[in-house]
Design a protein around this motif. Structure first.
Motif, PDB file in Angstrom:
ATOM      1  N   MET A  89      -6.747  55.217 -40.402  1.00  0.00           N
ATOM      2  CA  MET A  89      -6.208  56.145 -39.527  1.00  0.00           C
ATOM      3  C   MET A  89      -5.026  56.844 -40.155  1.00  0.00           C
ATOM      4  SD  MET A  89      -6.068  54.764 -35.872  1.00  0.00           S
ATOM      5  CE  MET A  89      -5.921  55.817 -34.588  1.00  0.00           C
ATOM      6  N   PRO A  90      -5.116  58.073 -39.732  1.00  0.00           N
ATOM      7  CA  PRO A  90      -3.779  58.841 -40.407  1.00  0.00           C
ATOM      8  C   PRO A  90      -2.576  58.618 -39.894  1.00  0.00           C
ATOM      9  CG  PRO A  90      -5.427  60.327 -39.335  1.00  0.00           C
ATOM     10  CD  PRO A  90      -5.879  58.894 -39.503  1.00  0.00           C
ATOM     11  N   SER A  91      -1.403  58.637 -40.629  1.00  0.00           N
ATOM     12  CA  SER A  91      -0.182  58.152 -40.126  1.00  0.00           C
ATOM     13  C   SER A  91       0.263  59.217 -39.061  1.00  0.00           C
ATOM     14  CB  SER A  91       0.558  57.873 -41.060  1.00  0.00           C
ATOM     15  OG  SER A  91       1.170  59.204 -41.939  1.00  0.00           O
ATOM     16  N   ILE A  92       1.475  58.990 -38.368  1.00  0.00           N
ATOM     17  CA  ILE A  92       1.820  59.822 -37.442  1.00  0.00           C
ATOM     18  C   ILE A  92       2.691  60.905 -38.191  1.00  0.00           C
ATOM     19  CG2 ILE A  92       3.651  59.956 -36.030  1.00  0.00           C
ATOM     20  CD1 ILE A  92       3.499  57.337 -34.816  1.00  0.00           C
ATOM     21  N   GLU A  93       3.331  60.842 -39.405  1.00  0.00           N
ATOM     22  CA  GLU A  93       3.848  62.047 -40.342  1.00  0.00           C
ATOM     23  C   GLU A  93       2.712  62.621 -40.720  1.00  0.00           C
ATOM     24  OE1 GLU A  93       4.704  58.427 -41.823  1.00  0.00           O
ATOM     25  OE2 GLU A  93       6.602  58.300 -40.588  1.00  0.00           O
ATOM     26  N   ALA A  94       1.697  62.270 -41.092  1.00  0.00           N
ATOM     27  CA  ALA A  94       0.449  63.212 -41.686  1.00  0.00           C
ATOM     28  C   ALA A  94      -0.068  63.979 -40.401  1.00  0.00           C
ATOM     29  CB  ALA A  94      -0.600  62.201 -42.216  1.00  0.00           C
ATOM     30  N   LEU A  95      -0.285  63.342 -39.243  1.00  0.00           N
ATOM     31  CA  LEU A  95      -0.557  64.146 -37.908  1.00  0.00           C
ATOM     32  C   LEU A  95       0.536  65.071 -37.728  1.00  0.00           C
ATOM     33  CD1 LEU A  95      -2.086  61.238 -35.889  1.00  0.00           C
ATOM     34  CD2 LEU A  95      -3.385  63.013 -37.005  1.00  0.00           C
ATOM     35  N   GLN A  96       1.751  64.808 -37.767  1.00  0.00           N
ATOM     36  CA  GLN A  96       2.972  65.871 -37.474  1.00  0.00           C
ATOM     37  C   GLN A  96       2.898  66.886 -38.434  1.00  0.00           C
ATOM     38  OE1 GLN A  96       6.352  63.235 -37.150  1.00  0.00           O
ATOM     39  NE2 GLN A  96       6.355  63.169 -34.917  1.00  0.00           N
ATOM     40  N   ALA A  97       2.492  66.647 -39.728  1.00  0.00           N
ATOM     41  CA  ALA A  97       2.681  67.707 -40.891  1.00  0.00           C
ATOM     42  C   ALA A  97       1.372  68.502 -40.535  1.00  0.00           C
ATOM     43  CB  ALA A  97       2.279  67.105 -42.217  1.00  0.00           C
ATOM     44  N   GLU A  98       0.160  67.942 -40.265  1.00  0.00           N
ATOM     45  CA  GLU A  98      -1.303  68.893 -39.691  1.00  0.00           C
ATOM     46  C   GLU A  98      -0.860  69.478 -38.412  1.00  0.00           C
ATOM     47  OE1 GLU A  98      -5.678  67.921 -38.833  1.00  0.00           O
ATOM     48  OE2 GLU A  98      -4.671  66.434 -39.678  1.00  0.00           O
ATOM     49  N   ILE A  99      -0.036  69.150 -37.562  1.00  0.00           N
ATOM     50  CA  ILE A  99       0.076  69.866 -36.625  1.00  0.00           C
ATOM     51  C   ILE A  99       1.068  70.992 -36.702  1.00  0.00           C
ATOM     52  CG2 ILE A  99       1.706  69.802 -34.243  1.00  0.00           C
ATOM     53  CD1 ILE A  99       0.402  67.032 -33.738  1.00  0.00           C
ATOM     54  N   LYS A 100       1.889  70.739 -37.540  1.00  0.00           N
ATOM     55  CA  LYS A 100       3.070  71.727 -38.042  1.00  0.00           C
ATOM     56  C   LYS A 100       2.201  72.825 -38.745  1.00  0.00           C
ATOM     57  CE  LYS A 100       7.470  72.334 -40.422  1.00  0.00           C
ATOM     58  NZ  LYS A 100       8.485  71.398 -41.044  1.00  0.00           N
ATOM     59  N   GLN A 101       1.105  72.466 -39.542  1.00  0.00           N
ATOM     60  CA  GLN A 101       0.436  73.445 -40.416  1.00  0.00           C
ATOM     61  C   GLN A 101      -0.534  74.199 -39.427  1.00  0.00           C
ATOM     62  OE1 GLN A 101      -2.013  71.662 -43.251  1.00  0.00           O
ATOM     63  NE2 GLN A 101      -3.018  73.642 -44.006  1.00  0.00           N
ATOM     64  N   LEU A 102      -1.080  73.682 -38.483  1.00  0.00           N
ATOM     65  CA  LEU A 102      -1.838  74.200 -37.127  1.00  0.00           C
ATOM     66  C   LEU A 102      -1.155  75.229 -36.648  1.00  0.00           C
ATOM     67  CD1 LEU A 102      -4.295  71.253 -36.087  1.00  0.00           C
ATOM     68  CD2 LEU A 102      -4.864  73.347 -37.635  1.00  0.00           C
ATOM     69  N   LYS A 103       0.096  74.697 -36.347  1.00  0.00           N
ATOM     70  CA  LYS A 103       1.010  75.803 -35.394  1.00  0.00           C
ATOM     71  C   LYS A 103       1.167  76.986 -36.308  1.00  0.00           C
ATOM     72  CE  LYS A 103       3.383  72.559 -32.108  1.00  0.00           C
ATOM     73  NZ  LYS A 103       4.677  72.249 -31.865  1.00  0.00           N
TER      74      LYS A 103
END
Length: 160
Positions: free
Chosen positions: A1-15
């Motif tokens: 499972m992806p980590s929270i930091e990876a998900l936050q980075a992905e969210i930032k990239q998507l934004k």
């Protein structure tokens, strides 16, 4: 499972991608295209007006140049009338000689003789014409009787 930091980075990239996509919003693009088209139309109108003003100015300049040439020719004709080439003894008749200024080199210059009857103020131009045998003669203008001395003076000038 992806980590929270990876998900936050992905969210930032998507934004960031979302903002980019929002910047390229079709409504905004249409408004920008419409504004550019309006600018293009106004610039095109200005260009056409400038071209028509240039054409009018060129036409006016050509007309002024033509008028200046006509005035210059008229002025030269008036200069010819300043001093007669020949006058009768009683000063009642005068002959003005005008030589064509546009005669090329090595050509016999064309000239105009103006016969002026100072009593009546009439001015006429005698013409040199050719008869059937190609012999030149002077066609006298219709005016009061031209004295013999005036005719002789003109015939002498024509022989020159």
């Amino acid at each position: 499972m992806p980590s929270i930091e990876a998900l936050q980075a992905e969210i930032k990239q998507l934004k960031a991608e979302n903002k980019t996509l929002q910047a390229d919003n079709p409504k905004r693009m249409k408004a920008q295209i419409k504004r550019l088209q309006d600018d293009n139309r106004s610039k095109s109108t200005e260009l056409n007006q400038a071209k028509s003003r240039l054409k009018k100015a060129q036409e006016q300049q050509a007309a002024q140049e033509k008028m200046l040439q006509e005035m210059n020719h008229h002025f030269q004709s008036l200069q010819v009338l300043e001093k007669p080439h020949w006058e009768s003894e009683d000063k009642s008749w005068a002959i003005y000689l005008e030589i064509d200024q546009e005669t090329r080199e090595n050509e016999r210059p064309d000239f105009n003789l103006r016969v002026v009857d100072r009593k009546t103020g009439g001015a006429k131009i005698p013409h040199v014409e050719e008869d059937d045998n190609k012999k030149p003669y002077i066609a006298w203008p219709r005016m009061r009787a031209v004295p013999k001395d005036v005719k002789n003076a003109i015939e002498e000038m024509v022989e020159i």
